[in-house]
Motif scaffolding. Structure first.
Motif, PDB file in Angstrom:
ATOM      1  N   THR A 145      26.212  29.460  27.995  1.00 35.21           N
ATOM      2  CA  THR A 145      26.908  29.767  26.752  1.00 35.21           C
ATOM      3  C   THR A 145      26.074  30.712  25.908  1.00 35.21           C
ATOM      4  N   ASP A 146      26.760  31.332  24.939  1.00 37.34           N
ATOM      5  CA  ASP A 146      26.099  32.283  24.053  1.00 37.34           C
ATOM      6  C   ASP A 146      25.004  31.591  23.257  1.00 37.34           C
ATOM      7  N   GLN A 151      25.596  24.533  22.985  1.00 34.03           N
ATOM      8  CA  GLN A 151      25.984  23.151  22.737  1.00 34.03           C
ATOM      9  C   GLN A 151      24.785  22.223  22.857  1.00 34.03           C
ATOM     10  N   LEU A 152      24.839  21.150  22.078  1.00 37.81           N
ATOM     11  CA  LEU A 152      23.709  20.240  21.989  1.00 37.81           C
ATOM     12  C   LEU A 152      23.690  19.282  23.177  1.00 37.81           C
ATOM     13  N   LYS A 153      22.488  18.975  23.645  1.00 36.14           N
ATOM     14  CA  LYS A 153      22.340  18.061  24.764  1.00 36.14           C
ATOM     15  C   LYS A 153      22.636  16.631  24.339  1.00 36.14           C
ATOM     16  N   ILE A 168      38.538  22.836   8.651  1.00 40.38           N
ATOM     17  CA  ILE A 168      38.441  23.947   9.610  1.00 40.38           C
ATOM     18  C   ILE A 168      39.103  23.561  10.927  1.00 40.38           C
ATOM     19  N   PHE A 169      38.856  22.340  11.384  1.00 37.15           N
ATOM     20  CA  PHE A 169      39.497  21.865  12.613  1.00 37.15           C
ATOM     21  C   PHE A 169      41.023  21.898  12.486  1.00 37.15           C
ATOM     22  N   ILE A 183      32.202  22.069  17.445  1.00 35.99           N
ATOM     23  CA  ILE A 183      31.131  21.683  16.528  1.00 35.99           C
ATOM     24  C   ILE A 183      30.145  22.834  16.355  1.00 35.99           C
ATOM     25  N   CYS A 184      29.777  23.470  17.446  1.00 32.03           N
ATOM     26  CA  CYS A 184      28.810  24.568  17.389  1.00 32.03           C
ATOM     27  C   CYS A 184      29.445  25.860  16.907  1.00 32.03           C
ATOM     28  N   GLU A 185      30.726  26.048  17.193  1.00 29.86           N
ATOM     29  CA  GLU A 185      31.419  27.254  16.755  1.00 29.86           C
ATOM     30  C   GLU A 185      31.530  27.310  15.230  1.00 29.86           C
TER      31      GLU A 185
END
Length: 323
Positions: A145-146, A151-153, A168-169, A183-185
């Motif tokens: 991914t960028d 994304q979190l482990k 936002i969602f 979440i990361c976006e």
């Protein structure tokens, strides 16, 4: 007084939903917040719905959404998060593998100013093989991914989300969302609360192999184009290798014209190897096409059959955002 909603989805979790309620209530009653607990049931067939209705009858803080069918563990969790109108939403699974005892810590980090506070598994009492497979998957998806949206482990979505994040969602029109990627976006700073994941005590996991595969492919196709680009690179490499092999065979044939024979084995091996590559790449492209089709098909996130203990403002919001 700030209000916090604890939300969860369930399917055939009759033995866990009452325990979850008791443990959530025990923690939230210690804190000076208004709160409610929202269950979304995916048309359970083991008596879970009756248990939830009794809980809602005994305590108005318990709210229940009953779906017309099982919409799975991707769409249903997202829908129940959007059902809240509170200042913050805490999502957790109903099988108690997300410990309610972490609620005070999640809220404490939220009060420090974080809009997203996630529980991160540093250890797990689940099957060691499954834990290792999950760890491998998180490593792979982080590597493709960028860098700006990695994304979190070992974060499954368990955590607290501020109302701004939930809004936002709600604005994202996606009938099959991947929460861990969203979440990361969003881009807010994320606080992490580490915990040891307990083993499920009652019932059995509803996440079969296909469900886990669906999670994995959804995370890849929604947040990385690296596999598509790898197809081009591998295609070029295989083409060069084929040309090199053809040139070597041509030279050998010229040198040993009478004694050198091509043989059928290399032909069969090469045929099956390249056929397998083609099928793999077609399947990969199909996953991307399927994700696009799901997005443009515009089916509802879920179809709700009934809501219990929701006020009129919640019902009006449902009519505007779902149908």
């Amino acid at each position: 007084m700030k209000k916090i909603s604890i939300v969860t989805n369930c399917y055939n979790e009759k033995d866990n939903v009452v325990l979850l309620y008791k443990r959530v209530k025990e923690q939230m009653d210690k804190l000076s917040y208004d709160w409610d607990l929202i269950y979304e049931d995916n048309a359970s067939a083991d008596g879970t719905i009756e248990v939830l209705k009794q809980l809602a009858l005994n305590d108005k803080k318990v709210k229940v959404i009953i779906n017309t069918r099982n919409f799975g563990c991707i769409r249903s969790p997202h829908n129940v998060m959007l059902a809240s109108q509170s200042d913050a939403v805490i999502f957790m699974v109903s099988d108690l593998q997300d410990p309610p005892e972490l609620l005070p810590q999640l809220i404490e980090r939220w009060e420090e100013g974080y809009k997203i506070v996630l529980g991160q598994k540093n250890k797990s009492k689940e099957n060691p093989l499954m834990y290792a497979v999950r760890k491998l998957f998180y490593g792979i998806i982080r590597s493709i991914t960028d860098d700006n949206t990695q994304q979190l482990k070992q974060c499954t979505g368990f955590g607290l989300y501020d109302k701004k994040v939930i809004d936002i969602f709600k604005s994202i029109d996606d009938p099959y969302p991947y929460l861990r990627g969203l979440i990361c976006e969003v881009g807010y700073s994320i606080a992490l609360v580490e915990f040891t994941q307990p083993r499920r005590k009652n019932g059995f996991s509803k996440n079969k192999f296909y469900t886990l595969y669906d999670f994995a492919m959804l995370g890849i196709v929604k947040h990385s184009r690296v596999p598509l680009r790898l197809i081009v690179f591998i295609g070029v490499i295989c083409s060069l290798f084929s040309l090199l092999a053809a040139f070597v065979y041509f030279i050998l044939k010229l040198i040993y014209w009478n004694s050198f024979t091509l043989g059928i084995a290399p032909l069969i091996i090469g045929l099956f190897f390249f056929s397998s590559l083609q099928l793999f790449f077609l399947g990969l492209i199909g996953e991307y096409v399927g994700a696009i089709y799901t997005r443009v098909d515009k089916k509802p996130l879920v179809v709700e059959k009934e809501r219990i203990n929701f006020d009129e403002s919640d019902r009006r919001d449902l009519s505007k955002t779902k149908y």
